[in-house]
Design a protein around this motif. Structure first.
Motif, PDB file in Angstrom:
ATOM      1  N   ALA A  36       0.938  -1.305   0.009  1.00  0.00           N
ATOM      2  CA  ALA A  36       0.048  -0.154  -0.015  1.00  0.00           C
ATOM      3  C   ALA A  36       0.823   1.148   0.107  1.00  0.00           C
ATOM      4  O   ALA A  36       0.459   2.095  -0.675  1.00  0.00           O
ATOM      5  CB  ALA A  36      -1.016  -0.110   1.107  1.00  0.00           C
ATOM      6  N   ALA A  37       1.860   1.118   0.690  1.00  0.00           N
ATOM      7  CA  ALA A  37       3.171   2.574   0.866  1.00  0.00           C
ATOM      8  C   ALA A  37       3.500   2.399  -0.752  1.00  0.00           C
ATOM      9  O   ALA A  37       3.586   3.771  -1.000  1.00  0.00           O
ATOM     10  CB  ALA A  37       4.074   1.967   1.504  1.00  0.00           C
ATOM     11  N   ALA A  38       3.862   1.551  -1.277  1.00  0.00           N
ATOM     12  CA  ALA A  38       4.244   1.550  -2.549  1.00  0.00           C
ATOM     13  C   ALA A  38       3.214   2.210  -3.813  1.00  0.00           C
ATOM     14  O   ALA A  38       3.523   2.947  -4.492  1.00  0.00           O
ATOM     15  CB  ALA A  38       4.964   0.203  -3.229  1.00  0.00           C
ATOM     16  N   ALA A  39       1.809   1.892  -3.439  1.00  0.00           N
ATOM     17  CA  ALA A  39       0.969   2.194  -4.190  1.00  0.00           C
ATOM     18  C   ALA A  39       0.718   3.824  -4.051  1.00  0.00           C
ATOM     19  O   ALA A  39       0.590   4.731  -4.967  1.00  0.00           O
ATOM     20  CB  ALA A  39      -0.539   1.452  -3.905  1.00  0.00           C
ATOM     21  N   ALA A  40       0.802   4.212  -2.696  1.00  0.00           N
ATOM     22  CA  ALA A  40       0.576   5.827  -2.420  1.00  0.00           C
ATOM     23  C   ALA A  40       1.713   6.551  -2.974  1.00  0.00           C
ATOM     24  O   ALA A  40       1.759   7.637  -3.418  1.00  0.00           O
ATOM     25  CB  ALA A  40       0.744   5.969  -0.968  1.00  0.00           C
ATOM     26  N   PHE A  41       3.147   5.974  -3.035  1.00  0.00           N
ATOM     27  CA  PHE A  41       4.199   6.694  -3.493  1.00  0.00           C
ATOM     28  C   PHE A  41       3.975   6.868  -5.188  1.00  0.00           C
ATOM     29  O   PHE A  41       4.455   7.738  -5.602  1.00  0.00           O
ATOM     30  CB  PHE A  41       5.526   5.950  -3.199  1.00  0.00           C
ATOM     31  CG  PHE A  41       6.655   6.668  -3.578  1.00  0.00           C
ATOM     32  CD1 PHE A  41       7.186   7.768  -2.534  1.00  0.00           C
ATOM     33  CD2 PHE A  41       7.287   6.345  -4.794  1.00  0.00           C
ATOM     34  CE1 PHE A  41       8.477   8.540  -2.814  1.00  0.00           C
ATOM     35  CE2 PHE A  41       8.462   7.112  -4.988  1.00  0.00           C
ATOM     36  CZ  PHE A  41       8.965   8.127  -4.066  1.00  0.00           C
ATOM     37  N   ASN A  42       3.428   5.497  -5.740  1.00  0.00           N
ATOM     38  CA  ASN A  42       3.405   5.903  -7.168  1.00  0.00           C
ATOM     39  C   ASN A  42       2.329   6.902  -7.566  1.00  0.00           C
ATOM     40  O   ASN A  42       2.427   7.581  -8.437  1.00  0.00           O
ATOM     41  CB  ASN A  42       2.785   4.582  -7.611  1.00  0.00           C
ATOM     42  CG  ASN A  42       2.154   4.498  -8.955  1.00  0.00           C
ATOM     43  OD1 ASN A  42       1.172   4.701  -9.372  1.00  0.00           O
ATOM     44  ND2 ASN A  42       3.194   4.263  -9.968  1.00  0.00           N
ATOM     45  N   CYS A  43       1.259   7.064  -6.785  1.00  0.00           N
ATOM     46  CA  CYS A  43       0.228   8.064  -6.980  1.00  0.00           C
ATOM     47  C   CYS A  43       0.967   9.468  -6.730  1.00  0.00           C
ATOM     48  O   CYS A  43       0.570  10.449  -7.475  1.00  0.00           O
ATOM     49  CB  CYS A  43      -1.000   7.737  -6.091  1.00  0.00           C
ATOM     50  SG  CYS A  43      -1.974   6.408  -6.180  1.00  0.00           S
ATOM     51  N   LEU A  44       1.594   9.340  -5.802  1.00  0.00           N
ATOM     52  CA  LEU A  44       2.366  10.764  -5.638  1.00  0.00           C
ATOM     53  C   LEU A  44       3.366  10.965  -6.971  1.00  0.00           C
ATOM     54  O   LEU A  44       3.147  12.398  -7.321  1.00  0.00           O
ATOM     55  CB  LEU A  44       3.277  10.848  -4.283  1.00  0.00           C
ATOM     56  CG  LEU A  44       4.457  11.876  -3.910  1.00  0.00           C
ATOM     57  CD1 LEU A  44       3.606  13.151  -3.746  1.00  0.00           C
ATOM     58  CD2 LEU A  44       5.100  11.471  -2.971  1.00  0.00           C
ATOM     59  N   VAL A  45       4.058  10.362  -7.021  1.00  0.00           N
ATOM     60  CA  VAL A  45       5.107  10.520  -8.378  1.00  0.00           C
ATOM     61  C   VAL A  45       4.276  10.667  -9.502  1.00  0.00           C
ATOM     62  O   VAL A  45       4.867  11.738 -10.048  1.00  0.00           O
ATOM     63  CB  VAL A  45       6.191   9.363  -8.381  1.00  0.00           C
ATOM     64  CG1 VAL A  45       6.981   9.514  -9.689  1.00  0.00           C
ATOM     65  CG2 VAL A  45       7.035   9.392  -7.310  1.00  0.00           C
ATOM     66  N   GLU A  46       3.254  10.178  -9.810  1.00  0.00           N
ATOM     67  CA  GLU A  46       2.659  10.179 -10.885  1.00  0.00           C
ATOM     68  C   GLU A  46       1.229  10.992 -11.158  1.00  0.00           C
ATOM     69  O   GLU A  46       0.688  11.014 -12.127  1.00  0.00           O
ATOM     70  CB  GLU A  46       2.297   8.861 -11.598  1.00  0.00           C
ATOM     71  CG  GLU A  46       3.534   7.886 -11.671  1.00  0.00           C
ATOM     72  CD  GLU A  46       3.057   6.796 -12.707  1.00  0.00           C
ATOM     73  OE1 GLU A  46       2.133   6.076 -12.421  1.00  0.00           O
ATOM     74  OE2 GLU A  46       3.654   6.377 -13.501  1.00  0.00           O
TER      75      GLU A  46
END
Length: 303
Positions: A66-76
């Motif tokens: 879930a942390a990786a998904a949230a970071f992906n949303c931030l970057v993209e």
């Protein structure tokens, strides 16, 4: 496992804060990740695993994924804002500030790593953290905006869940776990390229060099067909290696032939509707394949 996006309709008004943060975790994607990790855990033990370790490992992997998904949303977030299927995300709509998304991602990752290290084992924690880096940094930041092979290379990280599950129970990595990793690795390209075919305008508008954008739809369909054949061969390896028996073999043959026929039809007679159905079938395919592996495992153990 690299994101399997589904269409979504933007809400008329901003969602509650809790729902916004929950949306950042990409729940459907993370559910599939944890499901595959659970299969790895169950396959690692001849009987049912210790429920405490099973629960701790599942929760820890969920938190880091879930942390990786949230970071992906931030970057993209700026890319997401230009794509119809992702424009609804809270970071793309500006409902959550970058610092809020970053803090949320860091908190989830820290909590997941602490849980895995304290209640499971250090190997699982390091492998899960490496998966986070592989998806959130290597795939999202380095590969996705630069190469049409992003989903292939990034798939090495996306295929990790069974390895994580196996390591959680056994504190090692063995051939059965690697074979499960290989299956997901080869499943990822036909799965995601099926989505990219009917979402090509989204990717073109966002400037992402997905294979249909850079090489065209016909080349992408050929790639899908080839990878589906490779996937079919890889699904027979557990039976060939003595990891599974006739139940799994029957499931793998049935599902594999169905997937090949679908990809062949997609190659010969393309429509967006067919591409969408192929994408959706690929999700069901993976779930049923791993369920077949699990049923075979326990049928053999309890025979």
């Amino acid at each position: 496992m690299p994101p399997s996006a589904t269409g979504a309709i933007a809400p008329a008004a901003p969602a509650s804060r809790v729902r916004q943060y929950y949306a950042l975790t990409k729940p459907r994607v993370v559910q599939l990740i944890v499901f595959c990790a659970m299969i790895g855990m169950l396959m690692a033990e001849p009987s049912l695993p210790d429920w405490r370790r099973f629960a701790a490992a599942s929760a820890g992997i969920w938190l880091v994924a879930a942390a990786a998904a949230a970071f992906n949303c931030l970057v993209e977030r700026h890319v997401d804002a230009r794509m119809q299927r992702t424009a609804w995300r809270p970071t793309a709509r500006g409902e959550l500030a970058p610092r809020e998304a970053l803090a949320f991602s860091a908190l989830l990752c820290a909590a997941g790593c602490a849980l895995l290290c304290g209640e499971v084992n250090a190997l699982t924690m390091w492998l899960t953290l490496a998966t986070f880096v592989g998806y959130a940094v290597v795939y999202t930041i380095v590969l996705k905006p630069r190469t049409p092979q992003n989903i292939v290379i990034g798939g090495a990280s996306g295929a990790m869940p069974p390895l994580l599950g196996w390591a959680a129970m056994r504190d090692d990595i063995a051939v059965p776990a690697v074979l499960m990793w290989l299956i997901i690795f080869l499943w990822t390209p036909p799965h995601f390229w099926s989505l990219a075919l009917y979402r090509i305008d989204d990717y073109r508008r966002a400037g992402i060099p997905m294979l249909p954008v850079t090489h065209g739809a016909a080349s992408t369909r050929r790639h899908i067909f080839v990878y589906t054949l490779l996937l079919f061969v890889s699904t027979l390896l557990p039976a060939a290696a003595g990891m599974s028996g006739t139940i799994y073999l029957a499931v793998a043959l049935g599902l594999g032939i169905s997937f090949i026929l679908r990809s062949w039809t997609l190659l010969r007679r393309y429509t967006d509707a067919l591409s969408r159905r192929t994408f959706r079938f690929s999700i069901v395919y993976l779930a049923l394949l791993f369920l077949g592996l699990l049923v075979d495992h326990y049928a053999s153990a309890w025979h």
